[in-house]
Design a protein around this motif. Structure first.
Motif, PDB file in Angstrom:
ATOM      1  N   PRO A  99       2.463  -8.713   6.117  1.00 47.77           N
ATOM      2  CA  PRO A  99       2.204  -8.438   4.698  1.00 47.77           C
ATOM      3  C   PRO A  99       1.612  -7.050   4.509  1.00 47.77           C
ATOM      4  O   PRO A  99       0.743  -6.620   5.266  1.00 47.77           O
ATOM      5  CB  PRO A  99       1.188  -9.527   4.307  1.00 47.77           C
ATOM      6  CG  PRO A  99       1.358 -10.597   5.323  1.00 47.77           C
ATOM      7  CD  PRO A  99       1.732  -9.902   6.592  1.00 47.77           C
ATOM      8  N   ARG A 100       2.106  -6.363   3.487  1.00 50.72           N
ATOM      9  CA  ARG A 100       1.570  -5.038   3.219  1.00 50.72           C
ATOM     10  C   ARG A 100       1.748  -4.689   1.759  1.00 50.72           C
ATOM     11  O   ARG A 100       2.664  -5.164   1.082  1.00 50.72           O
ATOM     12  CB  ARG A 100       2.247  -3.982   4.080  1.00 50.72           C
ATOM     13  CG  ARG A 100       3.748  -3.907   3.933  1.00 50.72           C
ATOM     14  CD  ARG A 100       4.299  -2.555   4.337  1.00 50.72           C
ATOM     15  NE  ARG A 100       3.842  -1.499   3.441  1.00 50.72           N
ATOM     16  CZ  ARG A 100       4.231  -0.227   3.537  1.00 50.72           C
ATOM     17  NH1 ARG A 100       5.049   0.146   4.490  1.00 50.72           N
ATOM     18  NH2 ARG A 100       3.811   0.678   2.674  1.00 50.72           N
ATOM     19  N   ALA A 101       0.845  -3.843   1.264  1.00 49.95           N
ATOM     20  CA  ALA A 101       0.951  -3.349  -0.100  1.00 49.95           C
ATOM     21  C   ALA A 101       1.995  -2.235  -0.154  1.00 49.95           C
ATOM     22  O   ALA A 101       2.182  -1.492   0.801  1.00 49.95           O
ATOM     23  CB  ALA A 101      -0.398  -2.831  -0.577  1.00 49.95           C
ATOM     24  N   VAL A 102       2.662  -2.138  -1.276  1.00 42.77           N
ATOM     25  CA  VAL A 102       3.596  -1.044  -1.519  1.00 42.77           C
ATOM     26  C   VAL A 102       2.850   0.058  -2.250  1.00 42.77           C
ATOM     27  O   VAL A 102       2.173  -0.190  -3.256  1.00 42.77           O
ATOM     28  CB  VAL A 102       4.800  -1.516  -2.356  1.00 42.77           C
ATOM     29  CG1 VAL A 102       5.770  -0.359  -2.596  1.00 42.77           C
ATOM     30  CG2 VAL A 102       5.508  -2.669  -1.660  1.00 42.77           C
ATOM     31  N   GLY A 103       2.961   1.284  -1.746  1.00 44.71           N
ATOM     32  CA  GLY A 103       2.275   2.408  -2.357  1.00 44.71           C
ATOM     33  C   GLY A 103       3.225   3.312  -3.114  1.00 44.71           C
ATOM     34  O   GLY A 103       4.445   3.311  -2.873  1.00 44.71           O
ATOM     35  N   MET A 104       2.684   4.080  -4.022  1.00 47.20           N
ATOM     36  CA  MET A 104       3.478   4.988  -4.845  1.00 47.20           C
ATOM     37  C   MET A 104       4.304   5.964  -4.012  1.00 47.20           C
ATOM     38  O   MET A 104       5.411   6.342  -4.395  1.00 47.20           O
ATOM     39  CB  MET A 104       2.561   5.784  -5.783  1.00 47.20           C
ATOM     40  CG  MET A 104       1.903   4.952  -6.853  1.00 47.20           C
ATOM     41  SD  MET A 104       3.053   4.600  -8.198  1.00 47.20           S
ATOM     42  CE  MET A 104       1.928   3.895  -9.410  1.00 47.20           C
ATOM     43  N   ASN A 105       3.764   6.379  -2.873  1.00 48.96           N
ATOM     44  CA  ASN A 105       4.410   7.407  -2.069  1.00 48.96           C
ATOM     45  C   ASN A 105       5.220   6.839  -0.910  1.00 48.96           C
ATOM     46  O   ASN A 105       5.682   7.596  -0.052  1.00 48.96           O
ATOM     47  CB  ASN A 105       3.352   8.380  -1.529  1.00 48.96           C
ATOM     48  CG  ASN A 105       2.636   9.121  -2.646  1.00 48.96           C
ATOM     49  OD1 ASN A 105       3.256   9.527  -3.616  1.00 48.96           O
ATOM     50  ND2 ASN A 105       1.327   9.288  -2.493  1.00 48.96           N
ATOM     51  N   ASP A 106       5.408   5.524  -0.884  1.00 45.64           N
ATOM     52  CA  ASP A 106       6.214   4.926   0.169  1.00 45.64           C
ATOM     53  C   ASP A 106       7.676   5.339   0.028  1.00 45.64           C
ATOM     54  O   ASP A 106       8.154   5.661  -1.065  1.00 45.64           O
ATOM     55  CB  ASP A 106       6.114   3.398   0.128  1.00 45.64           C
ATOM     56  CG  ASP A 106       4.885   2.884   0.849  1.00 45.64           C
ATOM     57  OD1 ASP A 106       4.468   3.513   1.829  1.00 45.64           O
ATOM     58  OD2 ASP A 106       4.337   1.851   0.417  1.00 45.64           O
ATOM     59  N   SER A 107       8.377   5.284   1.144  1.00 46.19           N
ATOM     60  CA  SER A 107       9.808   5.599   1.141  1.00 46.19           C
ATOM     61  C   SER A 107      10.612   4.331   0.881  1.00 46.19           C
ATOM     62  O   SER A 107      10.255   3.256   1.377  1.00 46.19           O
ATOM     63  CB  SER A 107      10.207   6.189   2.493  1.00 46.19           C
ATOM     64  OG  SER A 107      11.619   6.166   2.664  1.00 46.19           O
ATOM     65  N   PRO A 108      11.708   4.438   0.131  1.00 51.14           N
ATOM     66  CA  PRO A 108      12.565   3.262  -0.059  1.00 51.14           C
ATOM     67  C   PRO A 108      13.150   2.760   1.251  1.00 51.14           C
ATOM     68  O   PRO A 108      13.479   1.581   1.370  1.00 51.14           O
ATOM     69  CB  PRO A 108      13.658   3.767  -1.007  1.00 51.14           C
ATOM     70  CG  PRO A 108      13.614   5.254  -0.924  1.00 51.14           C
ATOM     71  CD  PRO A 108      12.198   5.602  -0.630  1.00 51.14           C
ATOM     72  N   ASP A 109      13.279   3.632   2.264  1.00 53.00           N
ATOM     73  CA  ASP A 109      13.762   3.198   3.569  1.00 53.00           C
ATOM     74  C   ASP A 109      12.756   2.301   4.269  1.00 53.00           C
ATOM     75  O   ASP A 109      13.109   1.534   5.172  1.00 53.00           O
ATOM     76  CB  ASP A 109      14.056   4.400   4.464  1.00 53.00           C
ATOM     77  CG  ASP A 109      15.305   5.147   4.037  1.00 53.00           C
ATOM     78  OD1 ASP A 109      16.125   4.551   3.327  1.00 53.00           O
ATOM     79  OD2 ASP A 109      15.443   6.325   4.410  1.00 53.00           O
ATOM     80  N   THR A 110      11.497   2.393   3.856  1.00 52.26           N
ATOM     81  CA  THR A 110      10.437   1.614   4.484  1.00 52.26           C
ATOM     82  C   THR A 110      10.152   0.323   3.737  1.00 52.26           C
ATOM     83  O   THR A 110       9.949  -0.726   4.347  1.00 52.26           O
ATOM     84  CB  THR A 110       9.145   2.446   4.573  1.00 52.26           C
ATOM     85  OG1 THR A 110       9.413   3.636   5.316  1.00 52.26           O
ATOM     86  CG2 THR A 110       8.031   1.660   5.248  1.00 52.26           C
ATOM     87  N   VAL A 111      10.147   0.380   2.404  1.00 53.89           N
ATOM     88  CA  VAL A 111       9.757  -0.801   1.623  1.00 53.89           C
ATOM     89  C   VAL A 111      10.887  -1.388   0.797  1.00 53.89           C
ATOM     90  O   VAL A 111      10.793  -2.522   0.319  1.00 53.89           O
ATOM     91  CB  VAL A 111       8.566  -0.469   0.697  1.00 53.89           C
ATOM     92  CG1 VAL A 111       7.365  -0.023   1.508  1.00 53.89           C
ATOM     93  CG2 VAL A 111       8.933   0.585  -0.346  1.00 53.89           C
ATOM     94  N   GLY A 112      11.954  -0.606   0.581  1.00 52.42           N
ATOM     95  CA  GLY A 112      13.051  -1.069  -0.259  1.00 52.42           C
ATOM     96  C   GLY A 112      13.018  -0.442  -1.636  1.00 52.42           C
ATOM     97  O   GLY A 112      11.947  -0.087  -2.156  1.00 52.42           O
ATOM     98  N   ASP A 113      14.173  -0.315  -2.240  1.00 48.28           N
ATOM     99  CA  ASP A 113      14.279   0.325  -3.556  1.00 48.28           C
ATOM    100  C   ASP A 113      13.544  -0.460  -4.633  1.00 48.28           C
ATOM    101  O   ASP A 113      12.824   0.113  -5.465  1.00 48.28           O
ATOM    102  CB  ASP A 113      15.748   0.471  -3.952  1.00 48.28           C
ATOM    103  CG  ASP A 113      16.499   1.436  -3.047  1.00 48.28           C
ATOM    104  OD1 ASP A 113      15.865   2.387  -2.554  1.00 48.28           O
ATOM    105  OD2 ASP A 113      17.706   1.233  -2.849  1.00 48.28           O
TER     106      ASP A 113
END
Length: 210
Positions: A99-113
Motif C-alpha cells: 500500500p502506498r499513497a499517490v503523490g502529485m509528482n508521481d509518474s504514471p508509469d509508477t502509479v497508473g494514469d
C-alpha cells in the motif's frame, strides 16, 4: 480494439471454441462470490463506510470521472472521503502489493494514469495497492480524519466488505455480445446488476438485462 476485444462485440463461429471456457469462468465467478457471501472465504470490514465504484465488463466505463464527482459530492456534504485503487506499475511490479499513497509528482508509469489523475484533482487522499483491504487500512491509519472510502474499480474485490455498490455501464458498448471472458467482455453476468445498489448509464440507457 486488439486481440480478443474485436470478437467481444459480435458472435462468430470462433466463439464455439471459447464458449465452454466462458461457462467455466462463469461457474468459478459464482462459486467465488458464494464463498465470500457464506463466510467460507474471509472478508474484511472497515470501521468506515465503503462505496464501491465498478463495472461488470472489461474496459473503461467512466469510473474515474464518476469517482471524482462522487468524492466532490461527499465533500460538499461535509464528509471526508478517500479513494483506493489497484494502481498500475510498469517499473515496480514487485511492489504492487505494498500500500502506498499517490503523490502529485508521481509518474504514471509508477502509479497508473487514473490514480495520478485523481490525486491531481486534489480532492482527497488517493492510495493504491493490489490488496484493497490492506490499502484501506493503511490509508485510514495515515488519515484518521477520513470517514468514507471510495473503492475505484473494486466490484470484484470481495475481500473488502462494502456498504454501497455502484456499477457504471457504457451506454454505447453496453454488454458486448453478452458472454463472459474470454468469449465476451463480461467479468460477471448481467444479472449481477440486480444485486447492486445503483446502476449508472454513461451515454445511453440499458434496454434489457438478464
Amino acid at each position: 480494439m486488439n486481440g480478443l476485444e474485436k470478437y467481444w462485440y459480435r458472435i462468430r463461429p470462433f466463439h464455439l471454441l471459447l464458449w465452454p471456457v466462458s461457462l467455466l469462468f462463469r461457474l468459478l465467478v459464482a462459486m467465488r462470490r458464494a464463498l465470500y457471501r457464506t463466510g467460507v472465504l474471509r472478508s474484511i470490514k472497515l470501521p468506515v463506510p465503503v462505496i464501491i465504484v465498478g463495472n461488470i465488463s472489461v474496459g473503461g466505463t467512466g469510473k474515474t470521472p464518476f469517482t471524482l464527482w462522487l468524492a466532490q459530492q461527499l465533500l460538499d456534504e461535509g464528509w471526508h472521503p478517500a479513494i483506493i485503487s489497484r494502481g498500475y506499475s510498469k517499473a515496480t511490479q514487485n511492489q504492487a502489493s505494498i500500500p502506498r499513497a499517490v503523490g502529485m509528482n508521481d509518474s504514471p508509469d509508477t502509479v497508473g494514469d487514473e490514480p495520478l489523475l485523481m490525486v491531481q484533482r486534489d480532492l482527497c487522499p488517493v492510495w493504491i495497492g493490489r490488496d484493497r483491504p490492506a490499502v484501506a487500512q493503511a490509508l485510514l491509519q495515515a488519515h484518521p480524519e477520513c470517514d468514507v472510502i471510495l473503492s475505484d474499480d473494486g466490484l470484484q474485490h470481495y475481500r473488502l466488505q462494502r456498504d454501497v455498490e455502484i456499477v457504471l455501464v457504457d451506454g454505447k458498448r453496453r454488454f458486448g455480445n453478452g458472454l463472459l471472458l474470454p468469449a465476451g467482455p463480461l467479468r460477471e453476468p448481467v444479472s449481477r446488476l440486480n444485486t447492486v445498489d445503483i446502476v449508472v448509464i454513461n451515454g445511453g440507457t440499458i434496454q434489457s438485462s438478464e
